[in-house]
Design a protein around this motif. Structure first.
Motif, PDB file in Angstrom:
ATOM      1  N   UNK A 312       0.850  -1.203   0.000  1.00 13.38           N
ATOM      2  CA  UNK A 312       0.000   0.000   0.000  1.00 13.38           C
ATOM      3  C   UNK A 312       0.879   1.244   0.000  1.00 13.38           C
ATOM      4  N   UNK A 313       0.252   2.374  -0.299  1.00 10.60           N
ATOM      5  CA  UNK A 313       0.978   3.647  -0.307  1.00 10.60           C
ATOM      6  C   UNK A 313       0.367   4.541   0.752  1.00 10.60           C
ATOM      7  N   UNK A 314       1.229   5.085   1.600  1.00  6.66           N
ATOM      8  CA  UNK A 314       0.747   5.951   2.676  1.00  6.66           C
ATOM      9  C   UNK A 314       1.608   7.210   2.682  1.00  6.66           C
ATOM     10  N   UNK A 315       0.966   8.367   2.576  1.00  7.59           N
ATOM     11  CA  UNK A 315       1.723   9.619   2.549  1.00  7.59           C
ATOM     12  C   UNK A 315       2.771   9.616   1.439  1.00  7.59           C
ATOM     13  N   UNK A 316       2.443   8.979   0.296  1.00  9.33           N
ATOM     14  CA  UNK A 316       3.370   8.948  -0.842  1.00  9.33           C
ATOM     15  C   UNK A 316       4.456   7.887  -0.706  1.00  9.33           C
ATOM     16  N   UNK A 317       4.455   7.154   0.352  1.00 13.18           N
ATOM     17  CA  UNK A 317       5.495   6.149   0.584  1.00 13.18           C
ATOM     18  C   UNK A 317       4.936   4.741   0.356  1.00 13.18           C
ATOM     19  N   UNK A 318       5.660   3.926  -0.430  1.00 11.70           N
ATOM     20  CA  UNK A 318       5.220   2.543  -0.632  1.00 11.70           C
ATOM     21  C   UNK A 318       5.597   1.698   0.573  1.00 11.70           C
ATOM     22  N   UNK A 319       4.642   0.895   1.005  1.00  5.08           N
ATOM     23  CA  UNK A 319       4.861   0.011   2.157  1.00  5.08           C
ATOM     24  C   UNK A 319       4.596  -1.413   1.687  1.00  5.08           C
ATOM     25  N   UNK A 320       5.520  -2.324   1.982  1.00  7.44           N
ATOM     26  CA  UNK A 320       5.366  -3.714   1.505  1.00  7.44           C
ATOM     27  C   UNK A 320       4.461  -4.508   2.433  1.00  7.44           C
ATOM     28  N   UNK A 321       3.841  -5.542   1.867  1.00 10.33           N
ATOM     29  CA  UNK A 321       3.016  -6.437   2.687  1.00 10.33           C
ATOM     30  C   UNK A 321       3.893  -7.027   3.793  1.00 10.33           C
ATOM     31  N   UNK A 322       3.344  -7.110   4.987  1.00 12.50           N
ATOM     32  CA  UNK A 322       4.079  -7.704   6.109  1.00 12.50           C
ATOM     33  C   UNK A 322       4.861  -6.694   6.934  1.00 12.50           C
ATOM     34  N   UNK A 323       4.981  -5.439   6.424  1.00 11.08           N
ATOM     35  CA  UNK A 323       5.751  -4.433   7.173  1.00 11.08           C
ATOM     36  C   UNK A 323       4.959  -3.934   8.385  1.00 11.08           C
ATOM     37  N   UNK A 324       5.619  -3.764   9.532  1.00  9.28           N
ATOM     38  CA  UNK A 324       4.958  -3.151  10.686  1.00  9.28           C
ATOM     39  C   UNK A 324       4.852  -1.625  10.521  1.00  9.28           C
ATOM     40  N   UNK A 325       3.739  -1.071  10.975  1.00  8.90           N
ATOM     41  CA  UNK A 325       3.497   0.375  10.890  1.00  8.90           C
ATOM     42  C   UNK A 325       3.137   0.891  12.284  1.00  8.90           C
ATOM     43  N   UNK A 326       3.836   1.931  12.726  1.00 15.06           N
ATOM     44  CA  UNK A 326       3.523   2.541  14.024  1.00 15.06           C
ATOM     45  C   UNK A 326       3.051   3.975  13.784  1.00 15.06           C
ATOM     46  N   UNK A 327       1.829   4.257  14.198  1.00 18.73           N
ATOM     47  CA  UNK A 327       1.271   5.600  14.016  1.00 18.73           C
ATOM     48  C   UNK A 327       1.638   6.423  15.253  1.00 18.73           C
ATOM     49  N   UNK A 328       2.411   7.494  15.021  1.00 17.24           N
ATOM     50  CA  UNK A 328       2.919   8.270  16.153  1.00 17.24           C
ATOM     51  C   UNK A 328       1.890   9.343  16.534  1.00 17.24           C
ATOM     52  N   UNK A 329       1.043   9.011  17.497  1.00 15.09           N
ATOM     53  CA  UNK A 329      -0.041   9.919  17.894  1.00 15.09           C
ATOM     54  C   UNK A 329       0.532  11.241  18.416  1.00 15.09           C
ATOM     55  N   UNK A 330       1.643  11.148  19.167  1.00 13.66           N
ATOM     56  CA  UNK A 330       2.230  12.352  19.764  1.00 13.66           C
ATOM     57  C   UNK A 330       2.695  13.320  18.679  1.00 13.66           C
ATOM     58  N   UNK A 331       3.179  12.786  17.555  1.00 14.41           N
ATOM     59  CA  UNK A 331       3.646  13.645  16.463  1.00 14.41           C
ATOM     60  C   UNK A 331       2.454  14.229  15.706  1.00 14.41           C
ATOM     61  N   UNK A 332       1.454  13.386  15.433  1.00 14.79           N
ATOM     62  CA  UNK A 332       0.275  13.838  14.693  1.00 14.79           C
ATOM     63  C   UNK A 332      -0.449  14.945  15.457  1.00 14.79           C
ATOM     64  N   UNK A 333      -0.499  14.817  16.779  1.00 15.68           N
ATOM     65  CA  UNK A 333      -1.231  15.789  17.588  1.00 15.68           C
ATOM     66  C   UNK A 333      -0.484  17.110  17.770  1.00 15.68           C
ATOM     67  N   UNK A 334       0.736  17.190  17.235  1.00 16.27           N
ATOM     68  CA  UNK A 334       1.455  18.486  17.235  1.00 16.27           C
ATOM     69  C   UNK A 334       1.662  18.964  15.796  1.00 16.27           C
ATOM     70  N   UNK A 335       0.856  18.437  14.871  1.00 20.35           N
ATOM     71  CA  UNK A 335       1.046  18.798  13.456  1.00 20.35           C
ATOM     72  C   UNK A 335       0.498  20.204  13.203  1.00 20.35           C
ATOM     73  N   UNK A 336       1.365  21.160  12.788  1.00 15.26           N
ATOM     74  CA  UNK A 336       0.881  22.529  12.560  1.00 15.26           C
ATOM     75  C   UNK A 336      -0.109  22.610  11.407  1.00 15.26           C
TER      76      UNK A 336
END
Ligand code: HEM
Length: 419
Positions: A312-336
């Motif tokens: 899949x593609x997320x934020x323009x980045x290709x991610x392969x099947x089986x790859x772990x993804x960590x969503x950084x809530x602390x970073x998203x919640x400080x997004x200007x």
């Protein structure tokens, strides 16, 4: 020919997962958001994972069904590589719970537990949370000083959840000890964490058995009784559910109280504003304030593990099947791009759709209880100990270095003692 307008080089990539990072990860997250918003990194455990730091990408990833919660989708199964910190790697029965499963199993279990754990159940629990809060403050009020983590933020949620589940009062100190061992993440005696988890599991299994025979007015009894189209939870599922409620609702709430009070102590103008509003008998600023504390320095730094089930593609980045993804809530919640003045604490902030409780089908089931405990704890501390102040320099405070949670090891405070 000389270039008169050279493009300034991007500042060097920050080092992640160091001691400085644990103390203040926000400058590193600002760099990632700007330069590498979906960034592959090697975690301290050796596992490689993608970190997602922009608000828009984070929200999309949290709701993306192509990202599974089931660790079996990891391309390098954790058990093949030894201990990685990915929960469920040992497939323990207690680990088959809401945060490790996908629809349709997740839908069925969540529907059942939602029938037992309703916002009404939580609202009825408010006087008990207030009583527990007051009892804990009574114990150190005459001292003039306390460690707010160990004497207050840590015991409050464990006693609250034990009460809610229906763990008898005389057994609750055992739970406090087991949970204390678990929160130290192996920092205790060798094998101590595993032993504590085992004791908790055996205790819960036995309690569920007893409640099946003799139901009471408690969450475990309601979990056993809850049915959906004639379907009930099995004893194992009920035990796993009780365990996840304890586990998910414990350290998170410790950190909401700890990080929240620390942020108030570092922002005296905001703290005074809240104290004045509480003195005037208002609750509006307390409610928006706790949401803002969750956004500003929330307890869950990264959402729990997700694994790509297909490319899949997320934020323009290709991610392969089986790859772990960590969503950084602390970073998203400080997004200007989403929050104005994101690094400023504004207890009255409007339009504050933070991701501190997650988003999508795994959105925090315990949010009403967390809000109740957070609001009661912070308001009561400010009301009863109005001149509460830090007893050490901020630089002397230590943060736990875990991946998912963000919280202080201790929070020493002083105040005028009451006889
Ligand atoms: C301030 C305190 C809390 C915070 C910040 C918090 C945060 C979160 C977050 C971010 C998630 C989603 C994780 C993901 O998608 O990877 C989550 C899920 C969950 N939380 Fe909380 N939580 C808190 C308190 C509680 C409490 C008190 C309980 C229960 C007593 C609880 C029970 C759960 C459960 C069961 C889930 C899994 C839901 C599912 O997978 O469907 N949480 N929480």
């Amino acid at each position: 020919m000389q270039d008169n307008n050279p493009i300034p080089p991007a500042p060097p990539a920050p080092e992640l997962f160091t001691w400085e990072f644990a103390t203040d990860p926000y400058p590193a997250y600002a760099w990632l958001r700007e330069h590498a918003p979906v960034h592959r990194t090697r975690l301290p455990s050796g596992v490689e994972a993608w970190l997602v730091t922009r608000y828009g990408d984070a929200r999309q990833a949290l709701a993306d069904q192509r990202l599974s919660k089931n660790p079996a989708h990891h391309d390098e199964p954790a058990h093949a590589k030894g201990k990685t910190g990915i929960p469920g790697e040992r497939k323990a029965e207690l680990m088959t719970h809401l945060l490790n499963i996908d629809p349709p199993d997740h839908t069925r279990l969540r529907r059942l537990v939602s029938k037992a754990f309703t916002p009404r159940t939580v609202a009825q629990f408010a006087p008990r949370v207030q009583e527990l809060t007051d009892r804990l403050i009574d114990a150190f009020e005459a001292e003039g000083s306390a460690d707010l983590i160990h004497e207050f933020a840590f015991p409050l949620p464990i006693y609250a959840i034990c009460d809610l589940l229906g763990v008898p009062r005389e057994d609750q100190d055992d739970f406090r000890d087991w949970a204390g061992m678990m929160i130290r993440h192996g920092g205790g005696p060798r094998g101590g964490v595993a032993r504590s988890v085992k004791k908790m599991r055996n205790y819960l299994a036995e309690l569920i058995h007893k409640k099946r025979e003799n139901p009471g007015d408690d969450l475990i009894s309601r979990l056993i009784e809850a049915s959906d189209h004639g379907e009930h939870l099995t004893e194992n599922e009920a035990a796993a559910m009780a365990f996840i409620l304890l586990f998910a609702g414990f350290e998170t709430t410790v950190n909401l109280i700890g990080n929240g009070m620390y942020a108030l102590l570092r922002n005296p103008g905001q703290r005074e504003r809240l104290q004045e509003s509480l003195a005037a008998g208002e609750t509006g600023l307390l409610e928006t304030g706790v949401e803002e504390l969750l956004r500003y320095d929330g307890p869950v730094e990264m959402a729990t593990w997700r694994f790509a089930t297909q490319p899949l593609t997320l934020g323009g980045q290709d991610i392969a099947a089986g790859d772990p993804v960590l969503v950084v809530l602390a970073a998203a919640d400080r997004d200007p791009a989403r929050f104005s003045g994101p690094d400023t604490l504004d207890l009255g902030r409007k339009d504050n759709q933070h991701l501190g409780y997650g988003h999508g089908i795994h959105y925090c089931l315990g949010a009403p209880l967390a809000r109740l405990e957070g609001q009661t704890a912070l308001a009561t501390l400010l009301r009863r100990l109005p001149d509460l102040r830090l007893a050490v320099e901020p630089d002397d405070l230590r943060w736990r270095g875990g991946l998912i949670m963000r919280g202080l090891r201790t929070l020493p405070v002083e105040f005028t003692a009451s006889p």
